[in-house]
Scaffold this active site. Structure first.
Site, PDB file in Angstrom:
ATOM      1  N   HIS A 273       0.836  -1.123   0.029  1.00 56.85           N
ATOM      2  CA  HIS A 273      -0.052  -0.039  -0.054  1.00 56.85           C
ATOM      3  C   HIS A 273       0.996   1.241  -0.027  1.00 56.85           C
ATOM      4  CE1 HIS A 273      -3.409   2.427   0.583  1.00 56.85           C
ATOM      5  NE2 HIS A 273      -3.832   2.131   1.789  1.00 56.85           N
ATOM      6  N   HIS A 314      -2.199  -2.139 -10.140  1.00 55.45           N
ATOM      7  CA  HIS A 314      -3.188  -1.549  -9.227  1.00 55.45           C
ATOM      8  C   HIS A 314      -4.329  -2.243  -9.163  1.00 55.45           C
ATOM      9  CE1 HIS A 314      -5.580   1.505  -7.028  1.00 55.45           C
ATOM     10  NE2 HIS A 314      -4.451   2.020  -6.837  1.00 55.45           N
ATOM     11  N   ASP A 370       2.988   5.575  -7.080  1.00 49.46           N
ATOM     12  CA  ASP A 370       4.427   5.483  -5.991  1.00 49.46           C
ATOM     13  C   ASP A 370       5.455   5.317  -7.158  1.00 49.46           C
ATOM     14  OD1 ASP A 370       2.950   5.692  -3.799  1.00 49.46           O
ATOM     15  OD2 ASP A 370       2.147   3.702  -3.955  1.00 49.46           O
TER      16      ASP A 370
HETATM   17  C1  LIG Z   1      -0.944  -3.152  -6.221  1.00 51.19           C
HETATM   18  C2  LIG Z   1      -1.130  -4.642  -6.201  1.00 51.19           C
HETATM   19  C3  LIG Z   1      -0.961  -5.187  -4.792  1.00 51.19           C
HETATM   20  C4  LIG Z   1      -2.352  -5.148  -6.650  1.00 51.19           C
HETATM   21  O1  LIG Z   1      -2.682  -6.368  -6.584  1.00 51.19           O
HETATM   22  P1  LIG Z   1      -3.901  -7.279  -7.192  1.00 51.19           P
HETATM   23  O2  LIG Z   1      -4.800  -6.323  -7.555  1.00 51.19           O
HETATM   24  O3  LIG Z   1      -4.294  -8.169  -6.055  1.00 51.19           O
HETATM   25  O4  LIG Z   1      -3.227  -8.045  -8.440  1.00 51.19           O
HETATM   26  P2  LIG Z   1      -2.597  -9.471  -8.249  1.00 51.19           P
HETATM   27  O5  LIG Z   1      -1.821  -9.584  -7.312  1.00 51.19           O
HETATM   28  O6  LIG Z   1      -3.847 -10.415  -8.427  1.00 51.19           O
HETATM   29  O7  LIG Z   1      -1.917  -9.535  -9.650  1.00 51.19           O
HETATM   30  C5  LIG Z   1      -2.247  -9.751 -11.014  1.00 51.19           C
HETATM   31  C6  LIG Z   1      -1.159 -10.551 -11.756  1.00 51.19           C
HETATM   32  O8  LIG Z   1      -0.216  -9.634 -11.882  1.00 51.19           O
HETATM   33  C7  LIG Z   1       0.852  -9.877 -11.421  1.00 51.19           C
HETATM   34  N1  LIG Z   1       1.359  -8.559 -10.781  1.00 51.19           N
HETATM   35  C8  LIG Z   1       0.665  -7.877 -10.106  1.00 51.19           C
HETATM   36  N2  LIG Z   1       1.490  -6.620  -9.947  1.00 51.19           N
HETATM   37  C9  LIG Z   1       2.699  -6.718 -10.214  1.00 51.19           C
HETATM   38  C10 LIG Z   1       4.025  -6.258 -10.104  1.00 51.19           C
HETATM   39  N3  LIG Z   1       4.252  -5.002  -9.564  1.00 51.19           N
HETATM   40  N4  LIG Z   1       5.074  -6.975 -10.741  1.00 51.19           N
HETATM   41  C11 LIG Z   1       5.020  -8.089 -11.471  1.00 51.19           C
HETATM   42  N5  LIG Z   1       4.023  -8.563 -11.487  1.00 51.19           N
HETATM   43  C12 LIG Z   1       2.724  -8.313 -10.943  1.00 51.19           C
HETATM   44  C13 LIG Z   1       0.636 -10.968 -10.447  1.00 51.19           C
HETATM   45  O9  LIG Z   1       1.735 -11.919 -10.102  1.00 51.19           O
HETATM   46  C14 LIG Z   1      -0.509 -11.545 -11.098  1.00 51.19           C
HETATM   47  O10 LIG Z   1      -0.061 -12.508 -11.979  1.00 51.19           O
HETATM   48  P3  LIG Z   1      -0.444 -13.909 -12.273  1.00 51.19           P
HETATM   49  O11 LIG Z   1      -2.024 -13.613 -12.646  1.00 51.19           O
HETATM   50  O12 LIG Z   1       0.330 -14.695 -13.178  1.00 51.19           O
HETATM   51  O13 LIG Z   1      -0.711 -14.630 -11.006  1.00 51.19           O
HETATM   52  C15 LIG Z   1       0.074  -5.073  -6.896  1.00 51.19           C
HETATM   53  O14 LIG Z   1      -0.132  -4.969  -8.388  1.00 51.19           O
HETATM   54  C16 LIG Z   1       1.331  -5.081  -6.647  1.00 51.19           C
HETATM   55  O15 LIG Z   1       1.783  -5.842  -5.731  1.00 51.19           O
HETATM   56  N6  LIG Z   1       2.117  -4.206  -6.971  1.00 51.19           N
HETATM   57  C17 LIG Z   1       3.317  -3.913  -6.489  1.00 51.19           C
HETATM   58  C18 LIG Z   1       3.243  -2.750  -4.917  1.00 51.19           C
HETATM   59  C19 LIG Z   1       3.030  -1.400  -5.417  1.00 51.19           C
HETATM   60  O16 LIG Z   1       3.284  -0.787  -6.266  1.00 51.19           O
HETATM   61  N7  LIG Z   1       1.742  -0.886  -4.744  1.00 51.19           N
HETATM   62  C20 LIG Z   1       1.316   0.289  -4.806  1.00 51.19           C
HETATM   63  C21 LIG Z   1      -0.164   0.466  -5.110  1.00 51.19           C
HETATM   64  S1  LIG Z   1      -0.578   2.228  -5.221  1.00 51.19           S
END
Ligand SMILES: CC(C)(COP(=O)(O)OP(=O)(O)OC[C@H]1O[C@@H](n2cnc3c(N)ncnc32)[C@H](O)[C@@H]1OP(=O)(O)O)[C@@H](O)C(=O)NCCC(=O)NCCS
Length: 435
Positions: A273, A314, A370
């Site tokens: 987050h 996201h 971010d």
């Molecule tokens: C923001 C976040 C938590 C959203 O998660 P989510 O909606 O639950 O998405 P998921 O975790 O289900 O990801 C969907 C797919 O994309 C991939 N993915 C998501 N974010 C990714 C990233 N930053 N880098 C690489 N792969 C990513 C996941 O591994 C998943 O792949 P799969 O379908 O092969 O399993 C996630 O994108 C993330 O961890 N980003 C990095 C942290 C970040 O920048 N957070 C700030 C948010 S404002």
């Protein structure tokens, strides 16, 4: 169970277990979770529930504050596009808009600014409380603890049903968060605390409390103060994200807002987050040079979710985060004053490669807010440990407005999700000697 027809205003469900059919009203594109309780396989059946881990498709409230269309990359506060607000308003004007639903006129803006300015001081005992933290304590940990501790200084904050009291707590929290944040930073640096300067604007004063040394009057660099103001606007609210949901959940038990903000801050602290901007900087430093970007992208792809490209992806935006676009633009204004952050080159290269790579394109992973904010904060001279703290200052406004909306919503009750029990059935214990 078969879902037969969805008309404009009702959904017909046929339960194949019993042959019964049900018409569920559709309102604002939703059915009511509690309407599903009517669907029972027998008289003893408690009724159908929705299983929705992480609330992927559950609206927990109605809200008139922030609108997001993640597919189109749209963000609006009270109907105003974020781009227009970031271009023409100050953070305090936007904060007023979030709270009141309308932008302030001149007199309203003056009174609102005066109230925030005159609530920036902290009780001197808070300084002693801060002194108790280890010299290398994470400022976000200090913030979580000290904002929670403020509730003990303002017992009147428990009058959550009193409109005037709620307003006072909003002034206090929005005004005191920068002071707490700056004091946490000064503590980590072993510097004396710098008191607020009422001649300065909200963000100018924050820079003053962070960076004032021996000079009699601190004169903030206008371009940096404006950039920080815009960053605060972009972070002010983002509908039902993790920390805001926590704020609403804690507030729903009628805890005081200082305690609820402490909980929201704790949720924001996590690297998925608000902690992501700090994680982005660590990642960029780990990559080190532009030529190592392709190898890093390869590792992320082969990690299958274990290793992530921080600042990308996201839950809601499946398009370019509109806030990231604005931040990229203000980065130039900041770098004109501070000189370029060498990590920018690596970030631009990462973005370029990721946006063309099938793995990221297929999963609709774009830079989020971010990805660039940390590079700007670092160029301003802030350590990475302060990045989430800056996010918390801005988001406090969103938390408070969402909290008040929740309290005034007659449909809201104490937050209490259901569960699907997967443990053992009833069994009986054996005496200790026989186990
Ligand atoms: C923001 C976040 C938590 C959203 O998660 P989510 O909606 O639950 O998405 P998921 O975790 O289900 O990801 C969907 C797919 O994309 C991939 N993915 C998501 N974010 C990714 C990233 N930053 N880098 C690489 N792969 C990513 C996941 O591994 C998943 O792949 P799969 O379908 O092969 O399993 C996630 O994108 C993330 O961890 N980003 C990095 C942290 C970040 O920048 N957070 C700030 C948010 S404002």
């Amino acid at each position: 169970m078969e879902i037969e027809t969805a008309t404009l205003d009702k959904l017909k469900i046929v339960d194949e277990r019993t042959g019964k059919s049900y018409d569920l009203p559709i309102e604002n594109g939703t059915i009511r979770g509690t309407d599903l309780k009517k669907i029972k396989s027998s008289a003893e059946d408690p009724g159908l529930m929705v299983y929705d881990p992480a609330y992927m498709n559950t609206a927990a409230c109605r809200s008139a504050i922030t609108f997001i269309d993640g597919d189109k990359g749209i963000l609006q506060y009270r109907g105003y596009p974020i781009e227009e607000l970031a271009e023409s308003c100050t953070f305090l004007e936007v904060a007023y808009l979030l709270l009141h639903g309308e932008l302030p006129g001149e007199a309203e803006n003056e009174e609102w600014t005066r109230q925030i300015t005159y609530h920036t001081m902290l009780h001197e005992s808070i300084k002693k409380f801060m002194d108790g933290f280890a010299y290398d304590a994470h400022p976000m940990g200090i913030l979580v603890a000290t904002v929670g501790a403020l509730s003990t200084f303002y017992p009147d904050a428990r009058n959550i049903h009193d409109e005037a009291s709620r307003r006072t707590q909003i002034y206090r929290l929005v005004a005191k968060m920068p002071t707490l944040a700056a004091f946490a930073y000064r503590h980590s640096r072993g510097l004396p605390y710098a008191y607020p300067d009422n001649d300065l604007t909200y963000t100018q004063n924050f820079l003053n409390m962070l960076f004032k040394m021996t000079e009699v009057k601190y004169r903030p660099e206008p371009a940096l103060a404006r950039a920080l103001d815009v960053l605060f606007i972009l972070h002010a609210d983002h509908e039902q994200n993790c920390s805001t949901s926590v704020m609403r959940a804690i507030g729903s038990s009628h805890a005081d807002p200082f305690s609820a903000v402490a909980g929201a801050c704790a949720a924001l602290y996590g690297p998925l987050h608000g902690g992501a901007n700090e994680a982005v900087l660590k990642m960029l430093a780990e990559i080190g040079t532009k030529d190592r970007v392709p190898a890093f992208i390869k590792e992320v792809k082969e990690g299958h979710g274990e290793k992530r490209l921080m600042g990308f992806g996201h839950r809601i935006y499946k398009n370019y985060d509109p806030r990231a676009k604005i931040i990229k633009r203000i980065a130039d204004d900041v770098f004109a004053v501070t000189g370029k952050n060498p990590l920018l080159e690596i970030a631009l290269e990462l973005e370029k490669i990721a946006l063309e790579d099938e793995y990221f394109v297929k999963r609709k992973l774009y830079p989020n807010v971010d990805f660039y904010s940390g590079i700007i904060y670092q160029a301003m001279g802030l350590p990475t440990s302060m990045f989430t703290v800056l996010f918390a200052i801005a988001r406090t406004m969103g938390w408070m407005v969402q909290w008040e909306e929740m309290l005034l919503d007659p449909e809201q009750k104490i937050a209490r999700p259901r569960q699907v029990y997967t443990g053992p059935g009833e069994r009986h214990l054996a005496p200790l000697a026989k186990r």
